[in-house]
Design a protein around this motif. Structure first.
Motif, PDB file in Angstrom:
ATOM      1  N   CYS A 367      35.179 121.276 109.741  1.00  0.00           N
ATOM      2  CA  CYS A 367      34.850 120.293 108.710  1.00  0.00           C
ATOM      3  C   CYS A 367      33.378 120.405 108.332  1.00  0.00           C
ATOM      4  N   LEU A 368      33.087 120.228 107.040  1.00  0.00           N
ATOM      5  CA  LEU A 368      31.698 120.264 106.586  1.00  0.00           C
ATOM      6  C   LEU A 368      30.907 119.076 107.119  1.00  0.00           C
ATOM      7  N   ASP A 369      31.530 117.910 107.116  1.00  0.00           N
ATOM      8  CA  ASP A 369      30.867 116.689 107.574  1.00  0.00           C
ATOM      9  C   ASP A 369      31.813 115.983 108.540  1.00  0.00           C
ATOM     10  N   SER A 370      31.646 116.256 109.812  1.00  0.00           N
ATOM     11  CA  SER A 370      32.574 115.722 110.809  1.00  0.00           C
ATOM     12  C   SER A 370      32.469 114.204 110.951  1.00  0.00           C
ATOM     13  N   MET A 371      31.379 113.615 110.452  1.00  0.00           N
ATOM     14  CA  MET A 371      31.243 112.155 110.512  1.00  0.00           C
ATOM     15  C   MET A 371      32.360 111.473 109.725  1.00  0.00           C
ATOM     16  N   GLU A 372      32.889 112.163 108.714  1.00  0.00           N
ATOM     17  CA  GLU A 372      33.952 111.585 107.900  1.00  0.00           C
ATOM     18  C   GLU A 372      35.251 111.414 108.689  1.00  0.00           C
ATOM     19  N   LEU A 373      35.438 112.193 109.755  1.00  0.00           N
ATOM     20  CA  LEU A 373      36.675 112.110 110.526  1.00  0.00           C
ATOM     21  C   LEU A 373      36.728 110.914 111.459  1.00  0.00           C
ATOM     22  N   LEU A 374      35.560 110.352 111.801  1.00  0.00           N
ATOM     23  CA  LEU A 374      35.522 109.333 112.853  1.00  0.00           C
ATOM     24  C   LEU A 374      36.452 108.143 112.597  1.00  0.00           C
ATOM     25  N   PRO A 375      36.507 107.561 111.398  1.00  0.00           N
ATOM     26  CA  PRO A 375      37.435 106.436 111.201  1.00  0.00           C
ATOM     27  C   PRO A 375      38.884 106.805 111.512  1.00  0.00           C
ATOM     28  N   TRP A 376      39.297 108.017 111.111  1.00  0.00           N
ATOM     29  CA  TRP A 376      40.674 108.448 111.388  1.00  0.00           C
ATOM     30  C   TRP A 376      40.876 108.706 112.874  1.00  0.00           C
ATOM     31  N   VAL A 377      39.903 109.355 113.502  1.00  0.00           N
ATOM     32  CA  VAL A 377      40.001 109.632 114.938  1.00  0.00           C
ATOM     33  C   VAL A 377      40.112 108.333 115.732  1.00  0.00           C
ATOM     34  N   LYS A 378      39.318 107.335 115.352  1.00  0.00           N
ATOM     35  CA  LYS A 378      39.319 106.066 116.093  1.00  0.00           C
ATOM     36  C   LYS A 378      40.639 105.319 115.966  1.00  0.00           C
ATOM     37  N   SER A 379      41.434 105.653 114.944  1.00  0.00           N
ATOM     38  CA  SER A 379      42.723 104.979 114.787  1.00  0.00           C
ATOM     39  C   SER A 379      43.689 105.346 115.913  1.00  0.00           C
ATOM     40  N   PHE A 380      43.353 106.371 116.722  1.00  0.00           N
ATOM     41  CA  PHE A 380      44.172 106.752 117.877  1.00  0.00           C
ATOM     42  C   PHE A 380      43.587 106.211 119.183  1.00  0.00           C
ATOM     43  N   THR A 381      42.670 105.269 119.086  1.00  0.00           N
ATOM     44  CA  THR A 381      42.045 104.685 120.278  1.00  0.00           C
ATOM     45  C   THR A 381      43.117 104.168 121.239  1.00  0.00           C
ATOM     46  N   GLY A 382      42.932 104.483 122.508  1.00  0.00           N
ATOM     47  CA  GLY A 382      43.915 104.119 123.537  1.00  0.00           C
ATOM     48  C   GLY A 382      44.780 105.299 123.933  1.00  0.00           C
ATOM     49  N   ARG A 383      44.777 106.347 123.090  1.00  0.00           N
ATOM     50  CA  ARG A 383      45.565 107.538 123.389  1.00  0.00           C
ATOM     51  C   ARG A 383      44.692 108.801 123.421  1.00  0.00           C
ATOM     52  N   ILE A 384      43.389 108.657 123.141  1.00  0.00           N
ATOM     53  CA  ILE A 384      42.471 109.798 123.134  1.00  0.00           C
ATOM     54  C   ILE A 384      42.046 110.112 124.564  1.00  0.00           C
ATOM     55  N   ARG A 385      42.358 111.337 125.002  1.00  0.00           N
ATOM     56  CA  ARG A 385      41.992 111.739 126.367  1.00  0.00           C
ATOM     57  C   ARG A 385      40.631 112.432 126.396  1.00  0.00           C
ATOM     58  N   SER A 386      40.285 113.119 125.319  1.00  0.00           N
ATOM     59  CA  SER A 386      38.963 113.751 125.224  1.00  0.00           C
ATOM     60  C   SER A 386      38.614 113.944 123.760  1.00  0.00           C
ATOM     61  N   PHE A 387      37.305 114.002 123.495  1.00  0.00           N
ATOM     62  CA  PHE A 387      36.819 114.219 122.127  1.00  0.00           C
ATOM     63  C   PHE A 387      35.576 115.083 122.194  1.00  0.00           C
TER      64      PHE A 387
END
Length: 421
Positions: A367-387
């Motif tokens: 991704c050119l700007d990985s900061m844009e992914l954070l809202p989508w990534v956080k929507s899986f909170t509780g199931r994220i094992r590593s980032f």
């Protein structure tokens, strides 16, 4: 003191007020501080007249906020089109239009001199020939009058209604225009055609219709013309955050629409500084089309080379560094929570998905700007094992946000426990 008038001459003056009333319904009279209170009152009165069925108000103490309540799924026509249909005109302008309509009603071709004589003999009206010619040219542009050359002079005749010249098109044409006015950019044109035919939209309703888009169409049209002709434009942009206004020159390349918010953006190659940027259409105040850009094809090729690495509309530091790599491991019950896998496939925007073991998947993307992914990534909170992210600042931001959220919930849980005790 200027007299209040419901009709408007320049659409850009009302655009921001309609947008604020529709999106920021909590604003009161005191919050509109860029213009005088009298200007606010005039614009509010216009909107109360145009959108009487959709105006609502709320009181907070002695302060009153006025807002628009619109449900696209229940509307046959976008009510915001009414703002486009409120253009001002002079008494002589509208009078001449009606007189020409009546004079040319029989459909017989007439020269400019014949029309001038007819206006004088039949209506005792004698505008100068230049005024008549300008009005006829305007009517021709609108499709109301046709002009044909016979010898050394032009003959004008009134255009016959489409329903009479092409009766086989109806009602299919009315159905097509009804769909266009609700589904396409510049839907106001379709709405105007329906008004001209004295037709209503009886066929379609749109559940997720971004009604506010019509306010941006005045800006969108010259931008699309510049893209088609590969020309540069001069834009005046007002920041939605800082309210600062800037003017700069750029080459427009592509229009993008967010599937999440419905906002529309124009991707441009900015001249100074020389970079790719995306600009929200609703922040553009005015557009002036300039000369052709001999490097337009080069800019477009640059855009196409980086577009696959865009998550949203941000180019990050495109051209200055390699795309950033984001990866995360998601753990879930594949039987009971199979919707998680469906989301990763549907919303991953081309990212790679790999099954590491039963119930554990790795998602990764450049991704050119990985900061844009954070809202989508956080929507899986509780199931994220590593980032992990190749941009250390983004990775740190993610784990800091997780820590803040964890502390908040722990603190809230302790407060509830004390209250129950």
């Amino acid at each position: 003191m200027s007299e209040y008038k419901e009709l408007i001459r320049q659409f850009d003056k009302i655009r921001s007020y309609v947008r604020d009333f529709y999106i920021y319904g909590f604003k009161t009279r005191e919050d509109f501080c860029e213009k005088s209170g009298r200007t606010y009152d005039n614009q509010r009165r216009r909107m109360e007249s145009w959108f009487a069925d959709y105006i609502r108000s709320d009181h907070s103490g002695h302060r009153k906020s006025v807002f628009l309540t619109l449900d696209s799924g229940r509307m046959a026509v976008n009510p915001l089109y009414q703002a486009w249909k409120s253009k001002t005109f002079t008494d002589n302008d509208i009078t001449l239009r009606f007189l020409l309509t009546d004079l040319l009603f029989d459909g017989q071709p007439q020269s400019l001199e014949m029309i001038a004589d007819g206006l004088q003999e039949k209506y005792h009206c004698l505008p100068d020939t230049q005024t008549i010619r300008r009005k006829l040219s305007l009517c021709e542009k609108e499709g109301f009058i046709t002009k044909e050359k016979h010898g050394k002079q032009y003959l004008y005749r009134r255009t016959r209604p489409l329903a009479l010249t092409r009766p086989s098109l109806f009602p299919a044409a009315a159905m097509a225009v009804s769909f266009f006015q609700g589904a396409a950019p510049f839907g106001f044109v379709g709405s105007t055609i329906l008004d001209f035919w004295n037709e209503k939209n009886k066929y379609f309703r749109f559940r997720s219709d971004y009604l506010i888009h019509t306010l941006e169409d005045e800006v969108l049209l010259p931008v699309l013309n510049a893209v088609e002709q590969k020309q540069k434009i001069r834009m005046t942009v007002k920041s939605t955050k800082t309210r600062r206004t800037d003017t700069f020159t750029a080459s427009p390349l592509k229009i993008l629409t967010s599937t999440h918010t419905g906002r529309r953006y124009v991707c441009v190659k900015q001249e100074r500084p020389c970079r790719l940027v995306s600009i929200r259409l609703d922040s553009i105040q005015s557009v002036e089309v300039l000369h052709a850009d001999d490097k337009w094809d080069i800019h477009m090729e640059e855009f196409r080379s980086v577009f696959p690495y865009m998550w949203g509309v941000s180019f990050g530091n495109a051209g200055k560094q390699e795309p950033e790599r984001v990866s995360m491991e998601i753990e879930f019950d594949e039987v009971e929570e199979d919707f998680i896998l469906t989301r990763l496939k549907r919303e991953g925007r081309g990212g790679a998905l790999k099954r590491l073991e039963p119930g554990v998947y790795e998602y990764s993307r450049l991704c050119l700007d990985s900061m844009e992914l954070l809202p989508w990534v956080k929507s899986f909170t509780g199931r994220i094992r590593s980032f992990h992210c190749s941009n250390a600042a983004v990775e740190k931001r993610f784990w800091n946000d997780m820590k803040i959220m964890q502390d908040y919930y722990l603190q809230t849980g302790e407060t509830i426990g004390h209250e129950q005790t």
